[in-house]
Write a protein that holds these residues in place. Sequence first.
Motif, PDB file in Angstrom:
ATOM      1  N   TYR A   7      61.083   3.932  66.391  1.00 54.01           N
ATOM      2  CA  TYR A   7      61.631   4.970  65.984  1.00 54.01           C
ATOM      3  C   TYR A   7      61.507   3.465  64.209  1.00 54.01           C
ATOM      4  N   GLN A   8      62.412   2.581  64.448  1.00 53.57           N
ATOM      5  CA  GLN A   8      62.518   1.958  63.374  1.00 53.57           C
ATOM      6  C   GLN A   8      60.918   1.584  62.237  1.00 53.57           C
ATOM      7  N   GLU A   9      60.356   0.758  63.044  1.00 57.85           N
ATOM      8  CA  GLU A   9      58.371   0.721  62.810  1.00 57.85           C
ATOM      9  C   GLU A   9      57.979   2.051  62.327  1.00 57.85           C
ATOM     10  N   ALA A  10      58.522   3.076  63.373  1.00 58.13           N
ATOM     11  CA  ALA A  10      57.626   4.817  62.056  1.00 58.13           C
ATOM     12  C   ALA A  10      58.490   4.656  61.303  1.00 58.13           C
ATOM     13  N   LEU A  11      60.209   3.885  60.712  1.00 51.57           N
ATOM     14  CA  LEU A  11      60.708   4.374  59.437  1.00 51.57           C
ATOM     15  C   LEU A  11      60.309   3.366  57.951  1.00 51.57           C
ATOM     16  N   ARG A  12      60.141   2.306  59.004  1.00 52.94           N
ATOM     17  CA  ARG A  12      59.576   1.460  58.085  1.00 52.94           C
ATOM     18  C   ARG A  12      57.773   1.652  57.724  1.00 52.94           C
ATOM     19  N   ILE A  13      56.666   2.023  58.921  1.00 55.48           N
ATOM     20  CA  ILE A  13      55.550   2.500  57.757  1.00 55.48           C
ATOM     21  C   ILE A  13      55.534   3.276  56.675  1.00 55.48           C
ATOM     22  N   ARG A  14      56.644   4.953  57.645  1.00 57.04           N
ATOM     23  CA  ARG A  14      56.456   6.065  56.488  1.00 57.04           C
ATOM     24  C   ARG A  14      57.238   5.694  55.625  1.00 57.04           C
ATOM     25  N   THR A  15      58.050   5.184  55.100  1.00 55.19           N
ATOM     26  CA  THR A  15      58.683   4.369  53.524  1.00 55.19           C
ATOM     27  C   THR A  15      57.596   4.136  52.387  1.00 55.19           C
ATOM     28  N   MET A  16      56.737   2.968  53.909  1.00 57.96           N
ATOM     29  CA  MET A  16      55.967   2.230  52.826  1.00 57.96           C
ATOM     30  C   MET A  16      54.986   3.357  52.916  1.00 57.96           C
ATOM     31  N   VAL A  17      54.295   3.771  53.153  1.00 61.57           N
ATOM     32  CA  VAL A  17      53.023   5.406  53.522  1.00 61.57           C
ATOM     33  C   VAL A  17      53.809   5.853  52.329  1.00 61.57           C
ATOM     34  N   PHE A  18      54.583   6.197  52.346  1.00 72.24           N
ATOM     35  CA  PHE A  18      55.171   7.736  51.657  1.00 72.24           C
ATOM     36  C   PHE A  18      55.896   7.674  50.967  1.00 72.24           C
ATOM     37  N   GLY A  19      56.735   6.483  51.042  1.00 68.67           N
ATOM     38  CA  GLY A  19      57.877   6.770  49.511  1.00 68.67           C
ATOM     39  C   GLY A  19      59.293   6.202  50.650  1.00 68.67           C
ATOM     40  N   GLU A  20      60.924   6.187  49.779  1.00 70.62           N
ATOM     41  CA  GLU A  20      62.026   7.112  51.233  1.00 70.62           C
ATOM     42  C   GLU A  20      62.060   7.959  50.973  1.00 70.62           C
ATOM     43  N   HIS A  21      61.982   8.660  50.027  1.00 70.63           N
ATOM     44  CA  HIS A  21      62.792  10.380  49.978  1.00 70.63           C
ATOM     45  C   HIS A  21      61.514  10.999  50.474  1.00 70.63           C
ATOM     46  N   ASP A  22      60.361  10.909  51.671  1.00 70.98           N
ATOM     47  CA  ASP A  22      59.910  12.264  51.950  1.00 70.98           C
ATOM     48  C   ASP A  22      60.234  12.729  53.086  1.00 70.98           C
ATOM     49  N   SER A  24      59.617  13.335  56.644  1.00 66.38           N
ATOM     50  CA  SER A  24      58.685  12.319  57.170  1.00 66.38           C
ATOM     51  C   SER A  24      59.683  11.322  57.531  1.00 66.38           C
ATOM     52  N   VAL A  25      60.251  10.732  57.114  1.00 69.38           N
ATOM     53  CA  VAL A  25      61.825   9.282  56.655  1.00 69.38           C
ATOM     54  C   VAL A  25      62.938   9.933  57.462  1.00 69.38           C
ATOM     55  N   ALA A  26      63.365  11.260  56.697  1.00 63.40           N
ATOM     56  CA  ALA A  26      64.214  12.266  57.146  1.00 63.40           C
ATOM     57  C   ALA A  26      64.470  12.253  58.493  1.00 63.40           C
ATOM     58  N   ALA A  27      63.001  12.631  58.592  1.00 61.66           N
ATOM     59  CA  ALA A  27      62.385  13.363  60.322  1.00 61.66           C
ATOM     60  C   ALA A  27      63.218  12.051  61.381  1.00 61.66           C
ATOM     61  N   VAL A  28      62.559  10.805  60.652  1.00 61.78           N
ATOM     62  CA  VAL A  28      62.685   9.755  61.840  1.00 61.78           C
ATOM     63  C   VAL A  28      64.099   9.262  61.684  1.00 61.78           C
ATOM     64  N   LEU A  29      64.724   9.858  60.353  1.00 58.14           N
ATOM     65  CA  LEU A  29      66.704   9.294  60.253  1.00 58.14           C
ATOM     66  C   LEU A  29      67.413   9.517  61.095  1.00 58.14           C
ATOM     67  N   GLN A  30      66.977  10.824  60.995  1.00 58.36           N
ATOM     68  CA  GLN A  30      67.865  12.110  62.109  1.00 58.36           C
ATOM     69  C   GLN A  30      67.173  11.607  64.038  1.00 58.36           C
ATOM     70  N   PHE A  31      66.080  11.399  64.154  1.00 56.40           N
ATOM     71  CA  PHE A  31      66.050  10.957  65.621  1.00 56.40           C
ATOM     72  C   PHE A  31      66.844   9.786  65.760  1.00 56.40           C
ATOM     73  N   MET A  32      66.905   9.538  64.792  1.00 53.49           N
ATOM     74  CA  MET A  32      67.736   7.380  65.085  1.00 53.49           C
ATOM     75  C   MET A  32      68.907   7.944  64.953  1.00 53.49           C
ATOM     76  N   GLY A  33      69.655   8.532  64.193  1.00 51.79           N
ATOM     77  CA  GLY A  33      70.997   9.165  64.325  1.00 51.79           C
ATOM     78  C   GLY A  33      71.778   9.290  65.112  1.00 51.79           C
ATOM     79  N   THR A  34      70.518  11.222  65.854  1.00 53.33           N
ATOM     80  CA  THR A  34      71.169  11.342  66.991  1.00 53.33           C
ATOM     81  C   THR A  34      70.656  10.112  68.351  1.00 53.33           C
ATOM     82  N   MET A  35      70.167   9.929  68.384  1.00 52.00           N
ATOM     83  CA  MET A  35      70.241   8.321  69.401  1.00 52.00           C
ATOM     84  C   MET A  35      72.024   7.625  69.424  1.00 52.00           C
TER      85      MET A  35
END
Length: 146
Positions: A7-22, A24-35
Amino acid sequence: EEAMRFYQEALRIRTMVFGEHDESVAAVLQFMGTMEFRAGNYDKARDLLTEFIRIRRENGSKNDGDYVNVLFIIGNIHKMHNHEEDAQLCWSEAYQVFQELGLAESNPQIAKVMNHLLKQEEEKEEAEMKKKAKAGSVFGKMTEKL
């Protein structure tokens, strides 16, 4: 632990590709936070889930069940840390969105639990206010006599 690394790697890639406000970044944060919440890492969970909420609000994203669930979890974390007011705010917003989305009709048990939590907190606040008012009036009477 391995899942979190992915998830951390996915977050890094999505942030780099789409920006921190995307979204898809929020979705990864949700999964990480729930875990993190399920693992008992409540502070990390709160930080990740709060970031999810921030992104969703900044983007003006349409509220959905995920948004309600994240607010509810954040409220629970605040409650565990004895931050009653913050818990109440999160639960209130979660319940409001839950109702606005029409989820109360299709999920009456969840609606009942949310409503019960809110009422419990309101009753606790009222009892504390009455206790403070009573203590204040007793103190006032004592000082008047002095």
